[in-house]
Design an enzyme around this catalytic site. Structure first.
Site, short mmCIF file in Angstrom:
data_model
loop_
_atom_site.label_atom_id
_atom_site.label_comp_id
_atom_site.label_asym_id
_atom_site.label_seq_id
_atom_site.Cartn_x
_atom_site.Cartn_y
_atom_site.Cartn_z
N HIS A 288 0.56 -1.28 -0.53
CA HIS A 288 -0.30 -0.17 0.18
C HIS A 288 0.53 1.44 -0.24
CE1 HIS A 288 -4.34 -1.24 0.70
NE2 HIS A 288 -3.34 -2.63 1.27
N GLU A 353 3.15 0.10 4.08
CA GLU A 353 3.28 1.13 3.59
C GLU A 353 4.54 1.91 3.09
OE1 GLU A 353 -0.19 2.97 3.40
OE2 GLU A 353 -1.89 1.85 4.90
#
Length: 390
Positions: A288, A353
């Site tokens: 992500h 992330e």
């Protein structure tokens, strides 16, 4: 007309599955083995044999066509077909016809196999040809490399079929046809059961020395399709995650890699976890990009579930350490969250992330091919470290 142009035009129609529409019309317009060359297509821009009726008041085209009786014998009949000025006009009318008479196609527009089934098993049947499902399936196999890419086509066809079976989109007969065309086997308890996990992986070469240690890694490219994820500066999270997922998978030589998506398609969160679980993956890694209301927020972080196992923490630590060393991102730490893909997977799972799309400096790195290569290499190295340490 050519395949890619038609596919692009079909993508503009919100109720269509563009690939399914392409497959059907590619088949319907074949003349002497060549698509887009049938009389009806050339003379009337009618790419799916849509006949006059249902209050049609537009231009018409008379043509002899063949039909098939219940016993399988065929006969010729003069039919009156709709005529269109442009392919775009045909697609608009085709979309309306589906909505009015083939609601299963519209309801299953997220899956081309389910769409094929909807053309055949609903109240109305598009064709009397008893081999129609097989012809559509074989067309899908032919067209997938051109539309999705040669390296991704096989996986796309198989994962889409698995999704259709899990959703109950296919009748037993149509499921059997699709399985046969793709050369797949089912588990022993029937057609509607899960397909063998080995049919849904992309295998990299495994040397004799590594064969005993080969592991299955499921890589999840976050977001996709109708869900763009975080967006800023003209950059969409779903595009970055797909690039990175493929790069990471390509660097895991000697491992078996399973992807939750390999193109710009939307996959439900529960289905992402289900893909990992069905493949019996040893590790799940979701990719992500972050975003925040403050443009100052920056850096990379790795998540495990709030009830994480020691194995998840070990995987997160290995990946985080390698990523920070290679990426030049600020480190935000290893954190825990109740994300669905971490909660519903049955193996150690982490969510990476990469950085903040909302931060200009991070965004510049995220979109830089050189940085992407370094970050993917680092994440792959972290995965390998985790696996090798057992």
């Amino acid at each position: 007309m050519d395949d890619k142009t038609f596919y692009a035009l079909a993508q503009q129609r919100p109720k269509l599955n563009a690939f399914a529409a392409l497959c059907q019309c590619h088949h319907e317009t074949r003349q002497n083995g060549q698509p887009w060359s049938s009389e009806l297509c050339v003379a009337a821009n009618n790419c799916a044999g849509i006949k006059r009726g249902l209050g049609w008041t537009g231009a018409i085209y008379n043509k002899v066509s063949w039909e098939q009786r219940a016993d399988g014998t065929t006969f010729n009949a003069v039919s009156v077909f709709r005529k269109y000025d442009l392919i775009e006009a045909f697609l608009a009318d085709y979309e309306e016809k589906l909505a009015a008479m083939y609601p299963l196609c519209v309801a299953r527009q997220d899956n081309f196999w389910g769409y094929f089934d909807g053309l055949i098993t609903g109240t109305y049947k598009w064709a009397t040809d008893k081999e129609y499902m097989r012809r559509l399936a074989e067309t899908a196999v032919r067209l997938a490399p051109e539309i999705f890419g040669a390296e991704e086509a096989d996986l796309k066809l198989k994962t889409a079929l698995l999704y259709a079976l899990e959703k109950g989109y296919l009748s037993d007969d149509n499921a059997a046809v699709a399985l046969d065309v793709l050369g797949l086997k089912t588990a022993k308890n029937g057609i509607k059961s899960r397909l063998l996990a080995s049919d849904f992986v992309t295998n990299t070469a495994v040397s004799a020395n590594d064969a005993g240690e080969a592991k299955i890694i499921c890589i999840d490219a976050g977001h996709g399709g109708k869900d763009p994820g975080a967006c800023a500066g003209g950059v969409r999270e779903k595009d970055i995650t797909l690039i990175m997922a493929k790069l990471i998978g390509g660097k895991l030589a000697g491992r078996t890699v399973v992807y939750t998506r390999t193109d710009d398609s939307y996959v439900e969160l529960s289905e992402r976890a289900a893909i990992a679980n069905r493949s019996k993956a040893d590790l799940f890694v979701s990719i992500h990009c972050n975003s925040a209301t403050s443009e100052k927020a920056n850096g990379a972080e790795v998540y495990t579930h709030t009830s994480q196992s020691d194995r998840s923490v070990a995987a997160a630590s290995a990946i985080y350490k390698k990523l920070l060393a290679a990426s030049g991102m600020t480190g935000r730490g290893i954190k825990a969250a109740n994300y669905a893909v971490l909660r519903e997977t049955k193996m150690p799972a982490v969510l990476v992330e990469l950085g903040f799309i909302s931060n200009a400096a991070d965004r510049s790195k995220l979109t830089n091919p050189v940085w992407q290569e370094k970050a993917a290499e680092a994440i792959a190295a972290g995965i390998k470290d985790y696996i090798e340490k057992g």
